[in-house]
Write a protein that holds these residues in place. Structure first.
Motif, PDB file in Angstrom:
ATOM      1  N   GLU A  33      30.859  49.853 100.084  1.00  0.00           N
ATOM      2  CA  GLU A  33      30.452  49.721 101.050  1.00  0.00           C
ATOM      3  C   GLU A  33      30.629  50.984 101.750  1.00  0.00           C
ATOM      4  N   ASP A  34      31.834  51.791 101.612  1.00  0.00           N
ATOM      5  CA  ASP A  34      31.618  53.434 102.276  1.00  0.00           C
ATOM      6  C   ASP A  34      30.563  53.975 102.476  1.00  0.00           C
ATOM      7  N   ALA A  35      30.164  54.308 103.210  1.00  0.00           N
ATOM      8  CA  ALA A  35      28.696  55.449 103.134  1.00  0.00           C
ATOM      9  C   ALA A  35      29.343  56.516 102.323  1.00  0.00           C
ATOM     10  N   ALA A  36      30.017  57.223 102.701  1.00  0.00           N
ATOM     11  CA  ALA A  36      30.641  57.872 101.714  1.00  0.00           C
ATOM     12  C   ALA A  36      31.538  58.482 100.856  1.00  0.00           C
ATOM     13  N   GLY A  37      31.951  57.117 100.669  1.00  0.00           N
ATOM     14  CA  GLY A  37      33.776  56.460  99.846  1.00  0.00           C
ATOM     15  C   GLY A  37      33.144  57.170  98.408  1.00  0.00           C
ATOM     16  N   ILE A  38      31.813  57.400  98.099  1.00  0.00           N
ATOM     17  CA  ILE A  38      31.982  57.444  96.886  1.00  0.00           C
ATOM     18  C   ILE A  38      32.078  59.048  96.115  1.00  0.00           C
ATOM     19  N   ALA A  39      30.832  59.925  97.112  1.00  0.00           N
ATOM     20  CA  ALA A  39      31.506  60.886  97.488  1.00  0.00           C
ATOM     21  C   ALA A  39      32.784  62.219  97.628  1.00  0.00           C
ATOM     22  N   LYS A  40      33.310  61.145  98.368  1.00  0.00           N
ATOM     23  CA  LYS A  40      35.505  62.534  98.951  1.00  0.00           C
ATOM     24  C   LYS A  40      35.515  61.336  98.318  1.00  0.00           C
ATOM     25  N   ALA A  41      35.444  60.838  97.420  1.00  0.00           N
ATOM     26  CA  ALA A  41      37.051  60.384  96.037  1.00  0.00           C
ATOM     27  C   ALA A  41      36.699  61.264  95.160  1.00  0.00           C
ATOM     28  N   ILE A  42      35.245  60.843  94.204  1.00  0.00           N
ATOM     29  CA  ILE A  42      35.064  62.222  93.083  1.00  0.00           C
ATOM     30  C   ILE A  42      34.954  63.437  93.936  1.00  0.00           C
ATOM     31  N   GLU A  43      34.784  64.291  95.197  1.00  0.00           N
ATOM     32  CA  GLU A  43      35.783  65.180  95.134  1.00  0.00           C
ATOM     33  C   GLU A  43      36.580  65.652  94.970  1.00  0.00           C
ATOM     34  N   ALA A  44      37.491  64.447  95.710  1.00  0.00           N
ATOM     35  CA  ALA A  44      38.974  64.604  95.876  1.00  0.00           C
ATOM     36  C   ALA A  44      39.695  64.532  94.411  1.00  0.00           C
ATOM     37  N   LEU A  45      39.325  63.709  93.561  1.00  0.00           N
ATOM     38  CA  LEU A  45      39.552  64.292  91.983  1.00  0.00           C
ATOM     39  C   LEU A  45      39.823  64.826  92.283  1.00  0.00           C
ATOM     40  N   ARG A  46      37.871  65.884  91.778  1.00  0.00           N
ATOM     41  CA  ARG A  46      38.228  66.956  91.408  1.00  0.00           C
ATOM     42  C   ARG A  46      38.598  68.582  91.698  1.00  0.00           C
ATOM     43  N   ALA A  47      39.443  68.492  92.641  1.00  0.00           N
ATOM     44  CA  ALA A  47      40.081  69.147  93.143  1.00  0.00           C
ATOM     45  C   ALA A  47      41.338  68.807  92.970  1.00  0.00           C
ATOM     46  N   ALA A  48      41.953  67.678  92.754  1.00  0.00           N
ATOM     47  CA  ALA A  48      43.186  67.268  92.212  1.00  0.00           C
ATOM     48  C   ALA A  48      43.422  67.963  90.823  1.00  0.00           C
ATOM     49  N   GLY A  49      42.405  68.429  89.763  1.00  0.00           N
ATOM     50  CA  GLY A  49      42.556  68.299  88.699  1.00  0.00           C
ATOM     51  C   GLY A  49      42.296  69.503  87.817  1.00  0.00           C
ATOM     52  N   GLY A  50      41.242  70.267  89.252  1.00  0.00           N
ATOM     53  CA  GLY A  50      39.556  71.493  88.755  1.00  0.00           C
ATOM     54  C   GLY A  50      39.095  71.164  88.347  1.00  0.00           C
ATOM     55  N   LEU A  51      37.765  70.110  88.656  1.00  0.00           N
ATOM     56  CA  LEU A  51      37.529  69.735  87.271  1.00  0.00           C
ATOM     57  C   LEU A  51      35.484  69.745  87.304  1.00  0.00           C
ATOM     58  N   GLU A  52      35.297  70.480  85.901  1.00  0.00           N
ATOM     59  CA  GLU A  52      33.599  70.795  86.490  1.00  0.00           C
ATOM     60  C   GLU A  52      32.716  69.917  85.636  1.00  0.00           C
ATOM     61  N   ARG A  53      33.664  69.310  84.656  1.00  0.00           N
ATOM     62  CA  ARG A  53      32.305  68.879  83.735  1.00  0.00           C
ATOM     63  C   ARG A  53      33.233  67.728  83.330  1.00  0.00           C
ATOM     64  N   ALA A  54      32.190  66.579  83.325  1.00  0.00           N
ATOM     65  CA  ALA A  54      32.582  64.874  83.023  1.00  0.00           C
ATOM     66  C   ALA A  54      31.791  64.096  81.618  1.00  0.00           C
ATOM     67  N   LEU A  55      33.256  63.200  81.397  1.00  0.00           N
ATOM     68  CA  LEU A  55      32.143  62.470  80.331  1.00  0.00           C
ATOM     69  C   LEU A  55      31.688  60.990  81.019  1.00  0.00           C
ATOM     70  N   SER A  56      32.946  60.451  81.607  1.00  0.00           N
ATOM     71  CA  SER A  56      32.494  59.184  82.278  1.00  0.00           C
ATOM     72  C   SER A  56      32.678  58.928  84.331  1.00  0.00           C
ATOM     73  N   ILE A  57      31.597  59.032  84.817  1.00  0.00           N
ATOM     74  CA  ILE A  57      32.727  58.156  85.834  1.00  0.00           C
ATOM     75  C   ILE A  57      32.321  56.387  86.205  1.00  0.00           C
ATOM     76  N   SER A  58      32.966  56.294  86.102  1.00  0.00           N
ATOM     77  CA  SER A  58      32.799  54.826  86.052  1.00  0.00           C
ATOM     78  C   SER A  58      33.647  54.181  87.714  1.00  0.00           C
ATOM     79  N   ILE A  59      32.397  53.299  88.356  1.00  0.00           N
ATOM     80  CA  ILE A  59      33.509  52.718  89.658  1.00  0.00           C
ATOM     81  C   ILE A  59      33.332  51.503  90.209  1.00  0.00           C
ATOM     82  N   THR A  60      34.200  51.059  90.854  1.00  0.00           N
ATOM     83  CA  THR A  60      34.149  49.566  90.768  1.00  0.00           C
ATOM     84  C   THR A  60      34.380  49.377  92.408  1.00  0.00           C
ATOM     85  N   GLU A  61      34.434  47.715  93.180  1.00  0.00           N
ATOM     86  CA  GLU A  61      34.591  48.452  94.551  1.00  0.00           C
ATOM     87  C   GLU A  61      35.851  48.897  94.457  1.00  0.00           C
ATOM     88  N   THR A  62      37.378  49.286  94.134  1.00  0.00           N
ATOM     89  CA  THR A  62      38.208  49.462  94.533  1.00  0.00           C
ATOM     90  C   THR A  62      38.528  50.902  94.346  1.00  0.00           C
TER      91      THR A  62
END
Length: 529
Positions: A42-71
């Protein structure tokens, strides 16, 4: 692995006065929210912001998978410090009372169990995926699913496609969006940029009830989907309509790693899901020849409903079930290749079929077995219809080398309408004329004749010659085995006309003889038993 991170989750607290004001400032500064819960979907930018926060926390560049649920947004990503390792990072929506905040945890080690063992091939760059398209993908997925009751997204999974054949390998990055209403479900897939590329409606009520043979008005839509995706050129070998959809076999070489590494041709299938690539068909044209190709636009696909009505009338099967519709240019036909609709009906466990050309004009039909009159080429009454078929296929000047009439069929050696410079071998029976076998080397040298040369051989003359042969040989007409028509007899016509040689046997390989007749009815020579 970097030190594990987990954001603080506070207990339920009670504040008053200046402390409450200070805590409110803390909420604003740390991203806490007050009010009803808002899911990532429901959050217009929630998914993009969450992924950006996780990338910043781990210095991440490449992913194997991204799984998203409501919470929760869960990432399995390559450890930038030890690239052979994959770690899990989670961004989760938390709530206490009316307070909501996103917490981060990770990294946690991931035990890999990859089907495609090449880890690098499974990974994708975060930068290649447009996470800002999440809301568009969600809206379009719900629209494309078109469930009967109000629907919502339950999960999104972003990863590379997996191909199992000929060996496990990884493909493009896709969003896999699951939509449900509680009573129905659908899977909608989009490319890395968020464009819908495929839907799987198997879990929907309309897919469970779908029968394309009962919805022939959808064929033009299916044809247009093929034209838009594959093109309008002559690439089709066969199109088949079944209850589950419309299948297209093409002459396009199959090069996708998804398919077995035999020599194959691309095939497609249209259903409520749209147009999909399916398992390629094995190309046998090198050994058995192929039907000539045709273009999707060579016929009007809206003809189908009317042709089914015509087929029911032609076959005398008004209440029959429609079993199948097939379009092709059959190579076994005698004449020049032409596109045919073949409508197959079924009744009382028997099938009949009617054929029509690209404009819907009748070409022939086959009755159910129980209603077929046994074909006997020797029957004089069958000769006029057979001669008409021969004339339609081999009516050219000096086109015929030989006609041999048997009990259940006629063999015709004649110039091939598809290759007029060489002879072809054809068989005529209750189903019409079709290619069969190869021409004997002895027949190749036979003097040719035309249908016009057979004018004197009508049904009455055919009966007269058979009766005269039987009398001459002292055998009943039922013992006649073959009738050979041509100009290559050992006992030719003195006037150079076509001869009719009639053979009879008392029993197979038993006492028998033959009489050779001039087509005008004069006996040339008899070989008595």
């Amino acid at each position: 692995m970097p030190a594990r991170l987990r954001t603080f989750t506070p207990p339920s607290l009670t504040f008053s006065g200046r402390a409450l004001a200070a805590f409110t400032c803390l909420l604003v500064l740390t991203g806490w929210r007050f009010g009803p819960p808002v899911t990532f979907f429901e959050d217009a930018a929630g998914i993009a912001k969450a992924i950006e926060a996780l990338r910043a926390a781990g210095g991440l560049e490449r992913a194997l998978s991204i799984s998203i649920t409501e919470t929760q947004v869960r990432i399995e990503a390559q450890d930038p410090g030890r690239i052979q390792h994959v770690n899990q990072w989670v961004r989760e929506r938390n709530r206490i009372g009316s307070f909501n905040w996103d917490g981060t945890s990770g990294p946690d080690p991931v035990e890999l169990n990859l089907i495609d063992k090449d880890l690098d091939a499974n990974l994708f760059n975060f930068a290649d995926v447009d996470f800002t398209a999440a809301q568009k993908v969600i809206r379009e997925a719900i629209t494309r699913a078109a469930l009967e009751d109000p629907a919502h997204v339950t999960s999104i999974d972003i990863r590379r496609q997996l191909y199992l054949l000929p060996t496990p390998s990884s493909g493009d990055v896709w969003w896999n969006v699951r939509v449900t209403s509680g009573r129905e479900s659908a899977l909608v897939q989009a490319d890395a940029k968020g464009n819908i590329v495929r839907v799987d409606l198997a879990g929907t009520n309309r897919a469970k009830a779908f029968n394309l043979l009962a919805s022939l008005e959808m064929l033009p839509e299916a044809a247009q989907a093929f034209r838009s995706s594959v093109g309008g050129g002559p690439v089709l070998i066969k199109a088949s309509v079944s209850p589950r959809g419309l299948s297209f076999e093409t002459n396009i070489e199959e090069k996708s790693p998804l398919f077995i590494s035999l020599k194959q041709r691309q095939t497609f299938h249209w259903s409520l899901n749209g147009l999909d690539r399916t398992m390629g068909s094995i190309d046998t044209s090198e050994h058995f020849g192929a039907d000539p190709p045709f273009a999707i636009g060579e016929t009007d696909w809206s003809l189908a409903e009317g042709l089914v009505r015509k087929a029911r009338e032609t076959l005398g099967m008004p209440n029959a079930k429609l079993a199948e519709i097939e379009l092709s240019k059959p190579k076994e036909r005698a004449g020049p290749p032409q596109l045919e609709w073949e409508i197959t009906l079924e009744e009382n466990r028997e099938q009949g079929a009617a054929r029509f050309d690209a404009k819907g004009e009748p070409l022939g039909h086959t009755l159910p077995k129980s209603r077929q009159k046994a074909f006997d080429g020797r029957d004089p009454a069958a000769w006029p219809a057979a001669l008409q078929l021969i004339s339609g296929s081999f009516g050219g000047e000096d086109a015929i080398a030989e006609v041999i009439i048997h009990d259940k069929h006629m063999s015709i050696s004649a110039l091939d309408p598809q290759n007029p410079k060489q002879l072809g071998e054809f068989l005529l029976d209750e189903d019409g004329i079709k290619r069969f076998g190869t021409v004997s080397p002895f027949t190749e040298a036979n003097p040719r004749f035309s249908v016009a040369d057979l004018k004197a051989l009508d049904a009455a003359q055919m009966r007269k010659l058979q009766e005269a042969t039987a009398q001459r040989l002292g055998l009943p007409t039922s013992k006649i085995t073959t009738i050979t028509i041509g100009r290559a007899s050992m006992d030719p016509s003195p006037q150079g006309r076509v001869t009719v040689e009639i053979r009879a046997e008392e029993a197979a390989f038993g006492r028998g003889g033959r009489v050779n007749w001039d087509i005008d009815g004069r006996e040339i020579k008899a070989y008595l038993p």
